[in-house]
Motif scaffolding. Structure first.
Motif, PDB file in Angstrom:
ATOM      1  N   TYR A 121       0.820  -1.212   0.000  1.00 38.95           N
ATOM      2  CA  TYR A 121       0.000   0.000   0.000  1.00 38.95           C
ATOM      3  C   TYR A 121       0.854   1.262   0.000  1.00 38.95           C
ATOM      4  N   ARG A 128       0.563   6.375  -7.025  1.00 42.44           N
ATOM      5  CA  ARG A 128      -0.842   6.333  -7.440  1.00 42.44           C
ATOM      6  C   ARG A 128      -1.207   7.483  -8.368  1.00 42.44           C
ATOM      7  N   CYS A 137      -9.027   7.111 -15.906  1.00 45.04           N
ATOM      8  CA  CYS A 137     -10.110   6.288 -15.355  1.00 45.04           C
ATOM      9  C   CYS A 137     -10.843   5.492 -16.424  1.00 45.04           C
ATOM     10  N   CYS A 145      -7.254  -3.118 -13.970  1.00 47.16           N
ATOM     11  CA  CYS A 145      -8.384  -2.883 -13.059  1.00 47.16           C
ATOM     12  C   CYS A 145      -8.268  -3.748 -11.807  1.00 47.16           C
ATOM     13  N   ASP A 149      -7.865  -2.218  -8.057  1.00 49.22           N
ATOM     14  CA  ASP A 149      -8.831  -2.612  -7.029  1.00 49.22           C
ATOM     15  C   ASP A 149      -8.125  -3.194  -5.811  1.00 49.22           C
ATOM     16  N   ASP A 152      -5.883  -0.114  -4.215  1.00 50.54           N
ATOM     17  CA  ASP A 152      -6.577   1.114  -3.836  1.00 50.54           C
ATOM     18  C   ASP A 152      -7.869   0.868  -3.071  1.00 50.54           C
ATOM     19  N   ASN A 153      -8.291  -0.392  -2.991  1.00 49.39           N
ATOM     20  CA  ASN A 153      -9.572  -0.682  -2.361  1.00 49.39           C
ATOM     21  C   ASN A 153      -9.466  -1.802  -1.332  1.00 49.39           C
ATOM     22  N   ILE A 154      -8.987  -2.960  -1.769  1.00 48.13           N
ATOM     23  CA  ILE A 154      -8.987  -4.137  -0.898  1.00 48.13           C
ATOM     24  C   ILE A 154      -7.979  -3.998   0.238  1.00 48.13           C
ATOM     25  N   SER A 157      -8.799  -1.366   2.961  1.00 44.45           N
ATOM     26  CA  SER A 157      -9.930  -1.784   3.796  1.00 44.45           C
ATOM     27  C   SER A 157      -9.491  -2.777   4.862  1.00 44.45           C
ATOM     28  N   GLU A 176     -19.271   0.593   6.884  1.00 48.20           N
ATOM     29  CA  GLU A 176     -19.040   0.573   5.438  1.00 48.20           C
ATOM     30  C   GLU A 176     -17.913  -0.389   5.070  1.00 48.20           C
ATOM     31  N   SER A 177     -16.851  -0.407   5.884  1.00 47.89           N
ATOM     32  CA  SER A 177     -15.733  -1.310   5.607  1.00 47.89           C
ATOM     33  C   SER A 177     -16.126  -2.767   5.817  1.00 47.89           C
ATOM     34  N   ARG A 180     -17.789  -3.675   2.699  1.00 45.41           N
ATOM     35  CA  ARG A 180     -16.806  -3.841   1.628  1.00 45.41           C
ATOM     36  C   ARG A 180     -16.118  -5.201   1.722  1.00 45.41           C
TER      37      ARG A 180
END
Length: 302
Positions: A121, A128, A137, A145, A149, A152-154, A157, A176-177, A180
């Motif tokens: 990360y 980034r 985008c 992609c 993901d 930047d996302n998994i 979280s 929210e997490s 996710r």
């Protein structure tokens, strides 16, 4: 399920004299088996026996307990799943950092998992903006992609849900997490943890819909519903016992560990024990008693 019911029955037998649980709620911060089996016991409250076992139980008062998903379990399991699902990527990262001669295990230890996730990360954080400027985008490449993901996302979280969001009592972001992470494990088709977060969310939204006082409690005092103390105690017991240890030996070792901790930390600041009432934070002392009424959750998923 029998073991869970028997353990709760021991607590209820003790409570017959002290009556602490009378008309009150006792949250159980547990992993998925705890959620499942305690929830089943609650669902079968009032029945003569719990299927499929013919053994009869006296489970009067068991509705004082309510299982809640442990945030530490969510964090540890989700991080491990990330490494297992994207093993080839992290294997290349591991060899790049530590050299190709070192062997990357199929199921690395937790400290190594945390290290690799943090390295991935922080490396992504530095590049980034450059990557987004280069590809924008609109890039539809599948591998691109997938990597975006993941980075930047998994990974954020899984890293933030316990150490940052839970400990800062950021309730909305924590919920929210949880959602996710549930979507992640649902896509990965992972057993158990494609159900545990959903069961927790079902309970939380049910309490909010009926405007139950416990919904307010968990929102205001989120960081107090922590399973770290139990898990830390389990780790210490595993260190001092073996797979061949008898039940009595495990109990004796647990007693010695707790006794040693309380002697070295008489004020209750041992890492495997919560602070005593004289040393706990003021906002915990101020928790109003009238918020603790026996509640029921929506156990239709059981």
């Amino acid at each position: 399920m029998n073991d869970y019911v028997n353990a709760l029955q021991i607590i209820l037998d003790i409570d017959k004299d002290i009556r602490i649980l009378h008309n009150r709620l006792a949250p159980l911060v547990v992993d998925w088996p705890g959620q499942l089996f305690v929830g089943k016991a609650l669902k079968h409250t009032g029945q003569k026996f719990i299927k499929p076992t013919p053994i009869r139980y006296q489970i009067d008062g068991i509705n004082s307990f309510i299982p809640i998903l442990g945030p530490l379990h969510v964090s540890l399991n989700s991080r491990e799943h990330v490494i297992l699902i994207y093993h080839s990527f992290f294997e290349k990262l591991f060899h790049f950092v530590f050299g190709s001669r070192n062997v990357f295990a199929k199921k690395p230890k937790p400290w190594r998992i945390n290290l690799l996730l943090d390295l991935a990360y922080n490396g992504w954080y530095k590049i980034r903006d450059i990557i987004n400027l280069k590809f924008g985008c609109t890039c539809k490449d599948t591998e691109y992609c997938m990597m975006v993901d993941l980075l930047d996302n998994i990974i954020p979280s899984t890293l933030d849900i316990y150490s940052t969001l839970f400990h800062s009592s950021s309730y909305d972001e924590y919920i929210e997490s949880i959602f996710r992470i549930w979507t992640f494990v649902l896509c990965w088709k992972q057993h158990n943890y494609n159900k545990a977060p959903l069961a927790f969310l079902s309970d939380v939204f049910y309490w909010e819909d009926i405007k139950h006082p416990f919904a307010k409690v968990i929102k205001l005092f989120l960081m107090n519903f922590n399973d770290y103390f139990v898990e830390n105690m389990h780790s210490k017991i595993r260190v001092h016992t073996s797979t061949n240890s008898s039940t009595d030996n495990i109990i004796k070792q647990a007693y010695l560990i707790v006794k040693d901790e309380t002697q070295t930390n008489p004020k209750g600041h041992a890492c495997n024990l919560p602070p005593d009432n004289n040393n706990c934070p003021q906002h915990v002392k101020a928790l109003p008693n009238n918020l603790f009424y026996t509640t029921k959750s929506n156990y239709n998923y059981l």
